[in-house]
Design a protein around this motif. Structure first.
Motif, PDB file in Angstrom:
ATOM      1  N   PRO A 304       0.803  -1.232   0.000  1.00 41.91           N
ATOM      2  CA  PRO A 304       0.000   0.000   0.000  1.00 41.91           C
ATOM      3  C   PRO A 304       0.832   1.276   0.000  1.00 41.91           C
ATOM      4  N   LYS A 305       2.116   1.173   0.334  1.00 41.26           N
ATOM      5  CA  LYS A 305       3.001   2.342   0.345  1.00 41.26           C
ATOM      6  C   LYS A 305       4.251   2.005  -0.460  1.00 41.26           C
ATOM      7  N   PRO A 306       4.244   2.283  -1.769  1.00 42.85           N
ATOM      8  CA  PRO A 306       5.372   1.887  -2.618  1.00 42.85           C
ATOM      9  C   PRO A 306       6.713   2.474  -2.186  1.00 42.85           C
ATOM     10  N   GLY A 307       6.704   3.630  -1.539  1.00 40.46           N
ATOM     11  CA  GLY A 307       7.956   4.257  -1.130  1.00 40.46           C
ATOM     12  C   GLY A 307       8.479   3.793   0.205  1.00 40.46           C
ATOM     13  N   ARG A 308       7.827   2.807   0.802  1.00 42.07           N
ATOM     14  CA  ARG A 308       8.200   2.383   2.164  1.00 42.07           C
ATOM     15  C   ARG A 308       9.654   1.894   2.244  1.00 42.07           C
ATOM     16  N   ARG A 309      10.067   1.095   1.260  1.00 42.58           N
ATOM     17  CA  ARG A 309      11.416   0.512   1.340  1.00 42.58           C
ATOM     18  C   ARG A 309      12.518   1.529   1.079  1.00 42.58           C
ATOM     19  N   PHE A 310      12.146   2.727   0.633  1.00 39.38           N
ATOM     20  CA  PHE A 310      13.135   3.771   0.416  1.00 39.38           C
ATOM     21  C   PHE A 310      13.182   4.765   1.569  1.00 39.38           C
ATOM     22  N   ALA A 311      12.404   4.492   2.595  1.00 32.71           N
ATOM     23  CA  ALA A 311      12.333   5.425   3.722  1.00 32.71           C
ATOM     24  C   ALA A 311      13.691   5.527   4.398  1.00 32.71           C
ATOM     25  N   ASP A 312      14.017   6.709   4.839  1.00 30.14           N
ATOM     26  CA  ASP A 312      15.270   6.959   5.555  1.00 30.14           C
ATOM     27  C   ASP A 312      15.076   6.562   7.010  1.00 30.14           C
ATOM     28  N   VAL A 313      15.443   5.312   7.318  1.00 26.25           N
ATOM     29  CA  VAL A 313      15.202   4.808   8.676  1.00 26.25           C
ATOM     30  C   VAL A 313      16.081   5.513   9.700  1.00 26.25           C
ATOM     31  N   THR A 314      17.226   6.016   9.265  1.00 25.80           N
ATOM     32  CA  THR A 314      18.103   6.697  10.226  1.00 25.80           C
ATOM     33  C   THR A 314      17.487   7.991  10.718  1.00 25.80           C
ATOM     34  N   ARG A 315      16.600   8.593   9.903  1.00 28.00           N
ATOM     35  CA  ARG A 315      15.976   9.835  10.325  1.00 28.00           C
ATOM     36  C   ARG A 315      15.024   9.605  11.488  1.00 28.00           C
ATOM     37  N   ASN A 316      14.423   8.394  11.542  1.00 28.35           N
ATOM     38  CA  ASN A 316      13.473   8.085  12.611  1.00 28.35           C
ATOM     39  C   ASN A 316      14.086   7.219  13.703  1.00 28.35           C
ATOM     40  N   ALA A 317      15.393   7.000  13.625  1.00 29.15           N
ATOM     41  CA  ALA A 317      16.033   6.153  14.619  1.00 29.15           C
ATOM     42  C   ALA A 317      16.047   6.839  15.982  1.00 29.15           C
ATOM     43  N   ILE A 318      15.896   6.030  17.016  1.00 27.25           N
ATOM     44  CA  ILE A 318      15.906   6.533  18.387  1.00 27.25           C
ATOM     45  C   ILE A 318      17.312   6.438  18.937  1.00 27.25           C
ATOM     46  N   LEU A 319      17.805   7.533  19.458  1.00 24.62           N
ATOM     47  CA  LEU A 319      19.120   7.552  20.088  1.00 24.62           C
ATOM     48  C   LEU A 319      18.934   7.274  21.578  1.00 24.62           C
ATOM     49  N   PRO A 320      19.378   6.122  22.061  1.00 22.91           N
ATOM     50  CA  PRO A 320      19.132   5.775  23.467  1.00 22.91           C
ATOM     51  C   PRO A 320      19.948   6.643  24.414  1.00 22.91           C
ATOM     52  N   ASP A 321      19.386   6.896  25.579  1.00 25.84           N
ATOM     53  CA  ASP A 321      20.088   7.632  26.625  1.00 25.84           C
ATOM     54  C   ASP A 321      20.964   6.711  27.461  1.00 25.84           C
ATOM     55  N   VAL A 322      20.559   5.437  27.555  1.00 20.08           N
ATOM     56  CA  VAL A 322      21.253   4.462  28.388  1.00 20.08           C
ATOM     57  C   VAL A 322      21.502   3.206  27.563  1.00 20.08           C
ATOM     58  N   ILE A 323      22.642   2.583  27.777  1.00 22.43           N
ATOM     59  CA  ILE A 323      23.000   1.353  27.077  1.00 22.43           C
ATOM     60  C   ILE A 323      23.212   0.252  28.108  1.00 22.43           C
ATOM     61  N   VAL A 324      22.534  -0.876  27.906  1.00 18.43           N
ATOM     62  CA  VAL A 324      22.649  -2.027  28.798  1.00 18.43           C
ATOM     63  C   VAL A 324      23.316  -3.157  28.027  1.00 18.43           C
ATOM     64  N   THR A 325      24.373  -3.710  28.559  1.00 13.68           N
ATOM     65  CA  THR A 325      25.080  -4.814  27.925  1.00 13.68           C
ATOM     66  C   THR A 325      25.126  -6.004  28.869  1.00 13.68           C
ATOM     67  N   SER A 326      25.098  -7.188  28.280  1.00 14.74           N
ATOM     68  CA  SER A 326      25.120  -8.423  29.054  1.00 14.74           C
ATOM     69  C   SER A 326      26.551  -8.891  29.250  1.00 14.74           C
TER      70      SER A 326
END
Length: 528
Positions: A304-326
């Motif tokens: 339904p959205k032909p341009g979906r796969r060309f979307a700039d995902v980095t523009r909507n990426a969330i920059l975390p405030d905290v990082i948890v590692t195992s």
């Protein structure tokens, strides 16, 4: 009413500028904080960014491992109670004499010499390492190559079109007029009106609209199929026609595509498709119900959205405030919590300007500059307190929700903000501010800090189950259901009772809607 004078004793809350700023910085998101820092850098000459290779004295989170002092806790509780009184009443805090304290509060002790707090904050300041040593620092992930945009993809295809320069210009204009999903939102007449003078004759308008119409047809012939559509029906129709034109399509598939085109041509077809109403569509098209269901299966596989796969995902990426590692495995597994260095501003007081204030005491200019110097110092300290509070809350969340990090959402335990506030010795409003628009990157994904809080539901064993875990269980039930006979809310409620969780049908419906899962009738699969 006769005028008169009277004396009245009353109490009111006064917030100093430092507390006001501390509260404001605490509730800001990462982007809002970056904007606030930029504004302060522009306004205050004593504040500057640090250089990456500068030799500096660490300031800020180096002291994060130490317990909060009584003075700091008292200061924190003072603005906690002030802010909670304001939020609970719904009225603005009565400042009283706070406005008159602004100038006095920023003046400090009149000292202009460099002090340890003037060292920069951020930069290489280490976050608390959760008492785990000997671990390597996190490396920044490799940045992916720039993704081609839909506009660039279409422009590249348009170069192969054999058209005259006027039509090529019209095609470029139509491509630039598409939105990110590949749709043309404006009418051709509206687009034409932006290209010619309103005083031009009607013939010129009609000629331009005709040229744009031809250009739109050319754009619609490009890949991905469906681009250049003006609505969803046209988008699906373009994709079906493109599929029909492909070589090697079986006759049976061609028949299904033809019926699918007939369905899309019907008035109100999109609403009937959403309802999976094959019987009504069969009546409108005059086709058999089985053939209509097969055609519907073709339609639901379209984009339904032909341009979906060309979307700039980095523009909507969330920059975390905290990082948890195992760290470790099995019973020895631990989780390290640290602040994301990418979101921490690197600030310090400008040494040259601060030292220049040592002379000229007593002048009005000196007093004004001293006030600005103190303002810069307090800004750095309040940013330190903001990140320290975020880190303390994040560590407490990870400690309480360790089972989630090990086993997933089904192991989430119930937790409310008041419990965490009591444990950390802060007000509940502080926990609310810290967990709003703040994100934590974990081995299981990136979540808002509020995600780890959930109310408790009673169990037959007398314990409590987290609402988050119940949502995950509902999602699991629906994911494994028979698509021919999807589960109703009543059936899900009964399945939860079998698991020992007392959850009413209306509660199941509320959780299902929160997960954006449609009702059972709309989840029924379309059989091909």
């Amino acid at each position: 009413m006769r005028p008169g004078l009277s004396l009245r004793v009353s109490q009111h809350l006064a917030l100093t500028p430092q507390l006001q700023q501390s509260i404001r910085l605490l509730q800001l998101s990462t982007l809002e904080l970056a904007s606030e820092v930029e504004q302060m850098l522009d306004d205050n000459p004593f504040l500057e960014r640090t250089e990456e290779d500068a030799v500096r004295e660490e300031f800020g989170l180096a002291h994060a491992d130490s317990r909060v002092s009584d003075g700091d806790r008292a200061s924190e509780q003072s603005f906690d109670s002030a802010a909670s009184d304001s939020s609970d009443s719904g009225d603005p805090v009565e400042m009283g004499d706070a406005q008159s304290l602004v100038a006095e509060s920023w003046e400090g002790d009149g000292s202009v010499e460099a002090v340890p707090d003037d060292a920069e904050w951020g930069g290489d300041a280490p976050a608390r390492r959760n008492n785990l040593e000997g671990d390597d620092e996190l490396d920044a992930g490799e940045r992916g190559a720039p993704q081609e945009s839909l506009t660039a993809h279409l422009h590249r295809q348009a170069l192969s079109l054999r058209v005259n320069p006027e039509d090529a210009a019209a095609v470029r204009f139509m491509i630039e007029s598409l939105n990110d999903d590949g749709y043309l939102e404006e009418s051709l007449a509206e687009l034409a009106a932006t290209l010619i003078d309103e005083h031009d004759d009607q013939d010129q308008m009609e000629e331009l609209v005709h040229r744009l119409t031809l250009a739109l047809k050319l754009v619609q012939s490009l890949e991905p199929a469906g681009v250049g559509a003006r609505n969803l029906t046209e988008c699906l129709t373009l994709q079906l026609k493109s599929r029909q034109a492909e070589r090697g399509v079986e006759p049976e598939e061609q028949s299904r595509l033809a019926v699918a085109l007939k369905i899309c041509a019907q008035h109100g077809a999109m609403e009937l498709l959403a309802k999976r109403d094959a019987r009504r569509l069969a009546q409108l098209t005059g086709e058999g119900e089985d053939m209509v269901r097969s055609a519907m299966a073709c339609i639901v596989r379209l984009e339904p959205k032909p341009g979906r796969r060309f979307a700039d995902v980095t523009r909507n990426a969330i920059l975390p405030d905290v990082i948890v590692t195992s760290i470790g495995q099995g019973a020895q597994q631990r989780f390290r919590v640290q602040l994301n260095p990418d979101v921490m501003p690197r600030l310090r007081v400008h040494d040259i300007y601060a030292n220049a204030l040592r002379g000229g005491r007593g002048s009005d200019t000196h007093q004004a500059l001293t006030q600005r110097l103190q303002e810069a110092r307090w800004f750095i300290r309040n940013i330190q307190q903001r990140f320290d509070t975020i880190l303390r809350v994040s560590q407490a969340i990870v400690e309480r929700q360790k089972n989630f990090f090990v086993h997933g959402e089904l192991a989430m335990r119930p937790m409310v903000q008041r419990e965490l506030a009591d444990e950390l010795g802060v007000h509940e409003s502080t926990i609310s501010r810290v967990t709003t628009a703040k994100y934590m990157a974990t081995p299981r994904g990136t979540f808002e800090l509020k995600h780890f809080f959930g109310s408790a539901l009673g169990t037959e064993a007398g314990g409590n189950a987290s609402s988050t875990a119940v949502r995950a269980l509902i999602k699991q039930f629906i994911a494994s259901e028979d698509l021919k006979k999807p589960l109703s809310d009543n059936q899900i409620a009964e399945m939860l009772k079998e698991q020992g969780i007392d959850c009413a049908r209306r509660t199941v419906a509320k959780y299902r809607e929160g997960l954006r899962i449609p009702v059972a009738s709309l989840r029924k699969a379309v059989q091909s």
